[in-house]
Design a protein around this motif. Sequence first.
Motif, mmCIF file in Angstrom:
data_model
loop_
_atom_site.group_PDB
_atom_site.id
_atom_site.type_symbol
_atom_site.label_atom_id
_atom_site.label_comp_id
_atom_site.label_asym_id
_atom_site.label_seq_id
_atom_site.Cartn_x
_atom_site.Cartn_y
_atom_site.Cartn_z
ATOM 1 N N LEU A 42 -11.966 -6.368 -7.650
ATOM 2 C CA LEU A 42 -11.329 -6.070 -8.931
ATOM 3 C C LEU A 42 -11.004 -4.585 -9.043
ATOM 4 O O LEU A 42 -10.054 -4.198 -9.727
ATOM 5 N N ARG A 43 -11.791 -3.769 -8.363
ATOM 6 C CA ARG A 43 -11.524 -2.336 -8.354
ATOM 7 C C ARG A 43 -10.180 -2.048 -7.698
ATOM 8 O O ARG A 43 -9.386 -1.242 -8.189
ATOM 9 N N GLU A 44 -9.907 -2.741 -6.590
ATOM 10 C CA GLU A 44 -8.620 -2.579 -5.912
ATOM 11 C C GLU A 44 -7.486 -3.155 -6.762
ATOM 12 O O GLU A 44 -6.399 -2.584 -6.831
ATOM 13 N N LEU A 45 -7.759 -4.284 -7.426
ATOM 14 C CA LEU A 45 -6.735 -4.848 -8.300
ATOM 15 C C LEU A 45 -6.429 -3.896 -9.449
ATOM 16 O O LEU A 45 -5.286 -3.801 -9.912
ATOM 17 N N GLY A 46 -7.448 -3.188 -9.912
ATOM 18 C CA GLY A 46 -7.218 -2.187 -10.952
ATOM 19 C C GLY A 46 -6.319 -1.068 -10.464
ATOM 20 O O GLY A 46 -5.408 -0.616 -11.179
ATOM 21 N N SER A 99 -2.349 6.725 -0.560
ATOM 22 C CA SER A 99 -2.626 5.836 0.569
ATOM 23 C C SER A 99 -4.078 5.957 1.017
ATOM 24 O O SER A 99 -4.716 4.949 1.353
ATOM 25 N N LEU A 100 -4.583 7.177 1.041
ATOM 26 C CA LEU A 100 -5.977 7.390 1.428
ATOM 27 C C LEU A 100 -6.924 6.689 0.455
ATOM 28 O O LEU A 100 -7.897 6.043 0.877
ATOM 29 N N MET A 101 -6.627 6.770 -0.826
ATOM 30 C CA MET A 101 -7.466 6.137 -1.841
ATOM 31 C C MET A 101 -7.451 4.613 -1.681
ATOM 32 O O MET A 101 -8.514 3.971 -1.680
ATOM 33 N N HIS A 102 -6.275 4.028 -1.507
ATOM 34 C CA HIS A 102 -6.175 2.575 -1.362
ATOM 35 C C HIS A 102 -6.849 2.100 -0.070
ATOM 36 O O HIS A 102 -7.541 1.076 -0.067
ATOM 37 N N THR A 103 -6.631 2.821 1.022
ATOM 38 C CA THR A 103 -7.204 2.405 2.303
ATOM 39 C C THR A 103 -8.723 2.472 2.269
ATOM 40 O O THR A 103 -9.407 1.538 2.694
ATOM 41 N N ALA A 104 -9.253 3.578 1.759
ATOM 42 C CA ALA A 104 -10.709 3.727 1.678
ATOM 43 C C ALA A 104 -11.314 2.658 0.775
ATOM 44 O O ALA A 104 -12.363 2.080 1.102
ATOM 45 N N VAL A 135 1.330 1.925 3.535
ATOM 46 C CA VAL A 135 1.341 2.347 2.136
ATOM 47 C C VAL A 135 1.920 3.750 2.016
ATOM 48 O O VAL A 135 2.698 4.049 1.096
ATOM 49 N N PHE A 136 1.565 4.628 2.944
ATOM 50 C CA PHE A 136 2.039 6.010 2.916
ATOM 51 C C PHE A 136 3.559 6.079 3.021
ATOM 52 O O PHE A 136 4.226 6.764 2.233
ATOM 53 N N ILE A 191 -2.720 -4.632 2.532
ATOM 54 C CA ILE A 191 -3.829 -4.742 1.585
ATOM 55 C C ILE A 191 -4.022 -6.153 1.032
ATOM 56 O O ILE A 191 -5.155 -6.654 1.015
ATOM 57 N N PRO A 192 -2.975 -6.844 0.555
ATOM 58 C CA PRO A 192 -3.214 -8.189 -0.013
ATOM 59 C C PRO A 192 -3.877 -9.147 0.955
ATOM 60 O O PRO A 192 -4.717 -9.965 0.552
#
Length: 310
Positions: free
Chosen positions: A192-196, A154-159, A103-104, A179-180
């Motif tokens: 749903l939080r990740e989908l948001g 990237s840090l936000m998505h990974t965590a 992602v980064f 991620i998917p």
Amino acid sequence: MSNSSSISHFLLLPLADTRQLQLLHFCLFLGISLAALLANGLIISAVACGHHLHTPMFFFLLNLALTNLGSILTTVPKAMHNSLWDTRIISYTGCAAQVFLVVFCATTEFSLLTVMSYDHYVSICKPLHYRTLLGSRACAHMAAAAWASAFLYSLMHTANTFSLPLCHGNALGQFFCEIPQILKLSCSHSYLRELGLLTVSACLVFGAFLFIVFSYVQIFRAVLRISSEQGRHKAFSTCLPHLAVLSLFLSTGFFAYLKPPSISSPSLDLALSVLYSVVPPALNPLIYSLRNQELKAAVRRLMTVWFQGH
């Protein structure tokens, strides 16, 4: 497996079923990765060592080459290791690190491509203000913003992704962690939080895409007003490599993630994942160097000095 805390490793999708094909994939990945490392390494060295290349365009190109190196080193070595040793395992920590780096690198690359379109816009549409708008400090700030925002994103998505409970096994339908594929293993509605977050990301990407389109509309209008044919050709030649790299990045990424489910298959998904994750880092240096005489001359001088020194 009841939750993510009990998962110590993930199983990646094998590149081939037979030993012969696994070794063939290893050789192909080795060739592509060596080509990417050599080409991007030459661009980085040429721009860093060539003082006449210390301009905004080449500064951003150096940063882009760094992201290409990061992309190829994030996914390919593990895939080569698994093909060579006939294994599918990646550790939980290794998978999280791979997700973060994938992602980064992708986010940084798109941010840099957006900034480079602004560089082309200013150089062609506002040439008298070029040094003011794109001085060394401004370029450093824009590059730093691209890297820092990509790091936080990237840090936000990974965590967020790895905080989800995973209870649908540990097999990923991809040859690297993304991620998917991990979301498919989640058994919680908190996905749903990740989908948001992904929806917000799509809006940001769309906004950047509109900025790029606007920049190039203005660029083409300015180029068409140039009276001399030689001047128009030079202006178009400056933009073509960036457009080609941008088109490659967007087309492979969007088609891989937005293709209709009706045409999805394991072999097609695997081919597309290789196309968008492995091929661009190897092709980008070639695209940029084909029509750039300054860069080709700097690379030739660098290689001449290197061979003479050895």
